[in-house]
Design a protein around this motif. Sequence first.
Motif, mmCIF file in Angstrom:
data_model
loop_
_atom_site.group_PDB
_atom_site.id
_atom_site.type_symbol
_atom_site.label_atom_id
_atom_site.label_comp_id
_atom_site.label_asym_id
_atom_site.label_seq_id
_atom_site.Cartn_x
_atom_site.Cartn_y
_atom_site.Cartn_z
ATOM 1 N N ILE A 299 -62.215 -33.775 119.102
ATOM 2 C CA ILE A 299 -62.996 -34.770 119.848
ATOM 3 C C ILE A 299 -63.990 -35.459 118.920
ATOM 4 N N ALA B 155 -66.756 -34.749 125.574
ATOM 5 C CA ALA B 155 -66.722 -33.547 126.415
ATOM 6 C C ALA B 155 -65.326 -32.945 126.409
ATOM 7 N N ASP B 156 -65.240 -31.643 126.130
ATOM 8 C CA ASP B 156 -63.931 -30.997 126.214
ATOM 9 C C ASP B 156 -63.517 -30.896 127.683
ATOM 10 N N SER B 157 -62.242 -30.630 127.910
ATOM 11 C CA SER B 157 -61.666 -30.702 129.255
ATOM 12 C C SER B 157 -62.294 -29.730 130.247
ATOM 13 N N ALA C 24 -56.952 -32.042 129.232
ATOM 14 C CA ALA C 24 -57.577 -32.642 130.417
ATOM 15 C C ALA C 24 -56.534 -32.881 131.506
ATOM 16 N N LEU D 146 -64.927 -31.433 132.601
ATOM 17 C CA LEU D 146 -64.586 -32.584 133.436
ATOM 18 C C LEU D 146 -64.381 -32.173 134.895
ATOM 19 N N GLU E 179 -60.969 -27.851 119.874
ATOM 20 C CA GLU E 179 -61.007 -29.048 120.708
ATOM 21 C C GLU E 179 -62.209 -29.918 120.350
ATOM 22 N N LYS E 180 -63.353 -29.279 120.158
ATOM 23 C CA LYS E 180 -64.567 -30.026 119.846
ATOM 24 C C LYS E 180 -64.451 -30.748 118.508
ATOM 25 N N THR F 293 -57.902 -39.107 124.477
ATOM 26 C CA THR F 293 -57.651 -37.669 124.385
ATOM 27 C C THR F 293 -57.294 -37.329 122.938
ATOM 28 N N THR G 8 -62.107 -36.760 125.171
ATOM 29 C CA THR G 8 -61.874 -35.382 125.585
ATOM 30 C C THR G 8 -60.645 -34.843 124.862
ATOM 31 N N ASP G 9 -60.176 -33.666 125.266
ATOM 32 C CA ASP G 9 -59.008 -33.088 124.599
ATOM 33 C C ASP G 9 -57.762 -33.240 125.459
ATOM 34 N N THR H 242 -70.790 -30.142 120.621
ATOM 35 C CA THR H 242 -69.828 -31.212 120.356
ATOM 36 C C THR H 242 -70.469 -32.333 119.554
#
Length: 259
Positions: A81, A213-215, A241, A218, A77-78, A258, A237-238, A102
């Motif tokens: 992002i 920021a990954d989900s 989210a 949040l 994910e990072k 996303t 984000t991913d 990240t």
Amino acid sequence: MSRDARWKALLELLVERGRLDVEEAAADLDVSAATIRRDFDQLAEQQMLVRTRGGAVVHGVSYELPLRYKTARHASEKQRIAKAVADLVAPGEAVGLTGGTTTTEVARALAVRSDLSSGSPALTVVTNALNIANELAVRPQFKIVVTGGVARAQSYELIGPLADGVLGQITIDVAVLGVVSFDVAHGAAAHDEAEAAINRLLCERAERVIVAADSSKLGRRAFARICPADAVDTLVTDTAADPETVQRFEEAGIRVITA
């Protein structure tokens, strides 16, 4: 399982549960109790946990894993992002990067962009993160500006009034924030108040602010606020989210991407 992988798993379990006993950890990781006792003792020597009778507890109320133990968490994910954030940066701009896993991936994504392979400079990068500066310093087309300050072991970030002195003298086009949490009501935040203060100043010196920021970060809050949500222009984000959370950010006037 290697020792480093085992230690990372132990620390993550400890953060999640707050307390672990030897037998419980041994069962979770499928290793012997003697191995876990030895691991706990060695991690306690490094002040990464507090040893108790029969187990261990987290080291302090605002405990966080050192950067080297967080790298593998939400790695794919990072990376997605990071590429999306890097695509928002134009050649020739001045970019501020805070520390964190990240933002380290953002630095790597910028480094491999073909349109940033040359220039005078192709990009100016301002950072208080020693590891990011180290990775980008070998790119002669990038101008690297490192703040002063005292190194923070968990995140490799420079903090304190010496960093304030540099950031007070410059302006940047975009600040990219790595955060512990980001929430519409509570804003962007970090565990450490000194780290948050430097990141806040970086935001104030920027024309636009991006939160990467990954989900999992949040809709949460943390101890030290960096900036309110209305100071952020874009959240990257991913795709995991929560749609309602994304909608709240968009209703607050924040562009959400996303990846």
